[in-house]
Motif scaffolding. Structure first.
Motif, PDB file in Angstrom:
ATOM      1  N   GLU A   1       0.826  -1.205   0.000  1.00 54.02           N
ATOM      2  CA  GLU A   1       0.000   0.000   0.000  1.00 54.02           C
ATOM      3  C   GLU A   1       0.860   1.256   0.000  1.00 54.02           C
ATOM      4  O   GLU A   1       2.067   1.209   0.263  1.00 54.02           O
ATOM      5  N   THR A   2       0.206   2.364  -0.312  1.00 54.14           N
ATOM      6  CA  THR A   2       0.816   3.684  -0.173  1.00 54.14           C
ATOM      7  C   THR A   2       0.256   4.325   1.092  1.00 54.14           C
ATOM      8  O   THR A   2      -0.960   4.380   1.280  1.00 54.14           O
ATOM      9  N   VAL A   3       1.153   4.776   1.946  1.00 52.68           N
ATOM     10  CA  VAL A   3       0.743   5.360   3.227  1.00 52.68           C
ATOM     11  C   VAL A   3       1.022   6.861   3.206  1.00 52.68           C
ATOM     12  O   VAL A   3       2.108   7.298   2.793  1.00 52.68           O
ATOM     13  N   VAL A   4       0.039   7.638   3.647  1.00 55.22           N
ATOM     14  CA  VAL A   4       0.199   9.090   3.763  1.00 55.22           C
ATOM     15  C   VAL A   4       0.127   9.462   5.236  1.00 55.22           C
ATOM     16  O   VAL A   4      -0.853   9.150   5.920  1.00 55.22           O
ATOM     17  N   ARG A   5       1.191  10.091   5.716  1.00 59.13           N
ATOM     18  CA  ARG A   5       1.220  10.584   7.093  1.00 59.13           C
ATOM     19  C   ARG A   5       1.491  12.083   7.074  1.00 59.13           C
ATOM     20  O   ARG A   5       2.162  12.582   6.172  1.00 59.13           O
ATOM     21  N   THR A   6       0.978  12.784   8.064  1.00 57.66           N
ATOM     22  CA  THR A   6       1.226  14.220   8.165  1.00 57.66           C
ATOM     23  C   THR A   6       1.746  14.547   9.558  1.00 57.66           C
ATOM     24  O   THR A   6       1.388  13.886  10.536  1.00 57.66           O
ATOM     25  N   ARG A   7       2.596  15.547   9.619  1.00 55.15           N
ATOM     26  CA  ARG A   7       3.140  15.973  10.916  1.00 55.15           C
ATOM     27  C   ARG A   7       2.324  17.146  11.441  1.00 55.15           C
ATOM     28  O   ARG A   7       2.250  18.196  10.810  1.00 55.15           O
ATOM     29  N   ILE A   8       1.714  16.935  12.601  1.00 50.30           N
ATOM     30  CA  ILE A   8       0.863  17.946  13.225  1.00 50.30           C
ATOM     31  C   ILE A   8       1.401  18.222  14.619  1.00 50.30           C
ATOM     32  O   ILE A   8       1.532  17.302  15.431  1.00 50.30           O
ATOM     33  N   ASP A   9       1.742  19.473  14.892  1.00 49.85           N
ATOM     34  CA  ASP A   9       2.305  19.851  16.194  1.00 49.85           C
ATOM     35  C   ASP A   9       3.498  18.976  16.568  1.00 49.85           C
ATOM     36  O   ASP A   9       3.668  18.560  17.715  1.00 49.85           O
ATOM     37  N   GLY A  10       4.308  18.651  15.567  1.00 43.25           N
ATOM     38  CA  GLY A  10       5.535  17.901  15.798  1.00 43.25           C
ATOM     39  C   GLY A  10       5.382  16.392  15.831  1.00 43.25           C
ATOM     40  O   GLY A  10       6.371  15.673  15.959  1.00 43.25           O
ATOM     41  N   ARG A  11       4.149  15.867  15.699  1.00 44.87           N
ATOM     42  CA  ARG A  11       3.909  14.428  15.761  1.00 44.87           C
ATOM     43  C   ARG A  11       3.377  13.916  14.425  1.00 44.87           C
ATOM     44  O   ARG A  11       2.468  14.504  13.859  1.00 44.87           O
TER      45      ARG A  11
ATOM     46  N   THR B   1       1.159  11.680  12.096  1.00 42.87           N
ATOM     47  CA  THR B   1      -0.166  11.089  12.246  1.00 42.87           C
ATOM     48  C   THR B   1      -0.585  10.456  10.921  1.00 42.87           C
ATOM     49  O   THR B   1      -0.364  11.042   9.857  1.00 42.87           O
ATOM     50  N   LEU B   2      -1.178   9.282  10.974  1.00 42.84           N
ATOM     51  CA  LEU B   2      -1.653   8.625   9.761  1.00 42.84           C
ATOM     52  C   LEU B   2      -2.823   9.410   9.180  1.00 42.84           C
ATOM     53  O   LEU B   2      -3.821   9.659   9.852  1.00 42.84           O
ATOM     54  N   GLN B   3      -2.699   9.806   7.891  1.00 45.25           N
ATOM     55  CA  GLN B   3      -3.795  10.509   7.228  1.00 45.25           C
ATOM     56  C   GLN B   3      -4.630   9.577   6.370  1.00 45.25           C
ATOM     57  O   GLN B   3      -5.849   9.694   6.313  1.00 45.25           O
ATOM     58  N   GLY B   4      -3.966   8.649   5.686  1.00 45.81           N
ATOM     59  CA  GLY B   4      -4.723   7.756   4.816  1.00 45.81           C
ATOM     60  C   GLY B   4      -3.850   6.684   4.189  1.00 45.81           C
ATOM     61  O   GLY B   4      -2.622   6.735   4.246  1.00 45.81           O
ATOM     62  N   GLN B   5      -4.511   5.691   3.608  1.00 52.84           N
ATOM     63  CA  GLN B   5      -3.838   4.601   2.903  1.00 52.84           C
ATOM     64  C   GLN B   5      -4.481   4.442   1.534  1.00 52.84           C
ATOM     65  O   GLN B   5      -5.702   4.548   1.395  1.00 52.84           O
ATOM     66  N   TYR B   6      -3.642   4.170   0.518  1.00 52.65           N
ATOM     67  CA  TYR B   6      -4.105   4.077  -0.856  1.00 52.65           C
ATOM     68  C   TYR B   6      -3.537   2.821  -1.496  1.00 52.65           C
ATOM     69  O   TYR B   6      -2.505   2.297  -1.059  1.00 52.65           O
ATOM     70  N   PRO B   7      -4.168   2.319  -2.557  1.00 53.00           N
ATOM     71  CA  PRO B   7      -3.636   1.146  -3.250  1.00 53.00           C
ATOM     72  C   PRO B   7      -2.223   1.401  -3.771  1.00 53.00           C
ATOM     73  O   PRO B   7      -1.929   2.496  -4.267  1.00 53.00           O
ATOM     74  N   ILE B   8      -1.367   0.419  -3.679  1.00 56.07           N
ATOM     75  CA  ILE B   8       0.025   0.580  -4.080  1.00 56.07           C
ATOM     76  C   ILE B   8       0.152   0.890  -5.571  1.00 56.07           C
ATOM     77  O   ILE B   8       1.112   1.545  -5.992  1.00 56.07           O
ATOM     78  N   ASP B   9      -0.838   0.457  -6.380  1.00 57.03           N
ATOM     79  CA  ASP B   9      -0.717   0.717  -7.818  1.00 57.03           C
ATOM     80  C   ASP B   9      -0.912   2.189  -8.178  1.00 57.03           C
ATOM     81  O   ASP B   9      -0.664   2.599  -9.307  1.00 57.03           O
ATOM     82  N   LEU B  10      -1.338   3.002  -7.212  1.00 64.87           N
ATOM     83  CA  LEU B  10      -1.434   4.452  -7.442  1.00 64.87           C
ATOM     84  C   LEU B  10      -0.117   5.169  -7.144  1.00 64.87           C
ATOM     85  O   LEU B  10       0.062   6.333  -7.531  1.00 64.87           O
TER      86      LEU B  10
END
Length: 356
Positions: A37-47, A49-58
């Protein structure tokens, strides 16, 4: 037709990721490939955080979309690349500048997008978390026509923002302000900003020497990295220029030893060093749901109990550096912020640890 549909899907996916990050007050977006899979994480206030997961073919097409926007080489997948792009809530008018880093990894290229501050008012010195006496020391130092001002701290501690805040305060029509940066993070109207580009022959010493021939009043050097750039910074400070830069030391008083290790003699240090600030960023308590946090119902912090970060500083003027005057260390400054209720003990200890 199928390719067009795929392209429009990728465009919408990237816009969705960017808007979600903006809505969450993220400072960084991480897009990384895992085995399935493709994983999207974002840094909020220095931490992070998991934002979302997408199919690896994207994944490959998503990275290609980012490369196109950042004007990078879409065919190059073996080497790191750096660039810039803009994002925004309005798809047709992106207005927030971002820095892009692409890095090859085991399962595919990883993209990290740093979202840069978009409002100049965020660069006010009085919004950095400085205590009143610390603010006075820095204001006194930047009011001088010459000398060296240094900001220290680890990566991600807000050093660059502090330098930009000083430049923003100094940015007036009667001053010629120049900077050398790697990379240029915030575009400041009225400041002559030069990007570090060693492949083109633009390394720090070369640019600093060129800037000294540009009749500058103020020079900002992104980082003093070696003895050559240290000597040039001291030379500029001793010849009638105000120089601002960063240096890697654990605390403010460690600057003296570090400069000596870089070949600067004590007399030169005492003649031009005006101020040193060491800093860390601490998570701020959410004003809306503290002191009695309602973990799931707060619209501001989304139940985290924290909203934003604030700097905790140790600021030493010349009298503290050379005349043995006492100043608050960074932990004591943090304890003063703690008494105001802006931060809590957990966040302070998490960032500073066993400082003493």
């Amino acid at each position: 037709m199928s390719e067009l549909l795929h392209d429009s899907h990728i465009i919408r996916t990237w816009h969705e990721i960017a808007v979600n990050a903006l809505n969450a007050r993220s400072t960084d977006i991480h897009i990384e490939a895992r085995s399935q899979e493709t994983v999207v994480r974002t840094r909020i206030d220095g931490r992070l955080t998991l934002q979302g997961q997408y199919p690896i073919d994207l994944h490959e097409r998503l990275i290609t979309r980012i490369k196109i926007l950042a004007r990078l080489d879409i065919a190059e997948k073996r080497l790191p690349q750096d660039g810039r792009l803009a994002i925004g809530h309005d798809f047709s008018h992106p207005n927030i500048d971002c820095r892009v880093s692409i890095l090859p990894t085991l399962h595919g290229e990883k993209a990290v997008i740093r979202i840069l501050p978009s409002r100049l008012e965020d660069l006010a010195l009085d919004r950095l978390g400085l205590l009143p006496n610390q603010l006075e020391i820095i204001q006194e130092a930047i009011s001088q026509t010459n000398g060296l001002i240094l900001v220290t701290g680890p990566t991600g501690s807000g050093k660059t923002r502090t330098l930009y805040s000083c430049l923003s305060t100094l940015n007036q029509v009667q001053r010629n302000i120049c900077s050398v940066e790697d990379p240029i993070e915030i575009r400041l109207p009225g400041v002559n900003q030069v990007a570090y580009h060693p492949k083109a022959g633009l390394d720090f010493p070369t640019i600093i020497r060129a800037l000294l021939r540009q009749d500058p009043d103020v020079i900002m050097i992104g980082e003093i990295r070696d003895s050559v750039s240290a000597q040039l910074a001291i030379q500029a400070a001793q010849t009638g220029h105000l120089v601002l830069s960063t240096l890697h030391t654990r605390n403010a008083s460690g600057v003296l030893c570090r400069l000596k290790n870089l070949g600067i003699d004590q007399e030169s240090i005492e003649s031009c060093l005006r101020c040193v600030s060491s800093q860390r960023l601490i998570r701020k308590r959410c004003k809306q749901c503290n002191p009695s946090p309602s973990k799931k119902s707060c619209e501001l912090c989304k139940g985290s109990g924290y909203f934003g970060r604030i700097g905790v500083h140790e600021v030493l003027g010349s009298k503290h550096l050379f005349d043995s005057a006492q100043a608050l260390d960074i932990y004591s400054a943090g304890m003063q912020l703690l008494k105001t209720g802006l931060i809590d003990q957990i966040s302070l200890d998490s960032e500073l640890g066993t400082w003493q």
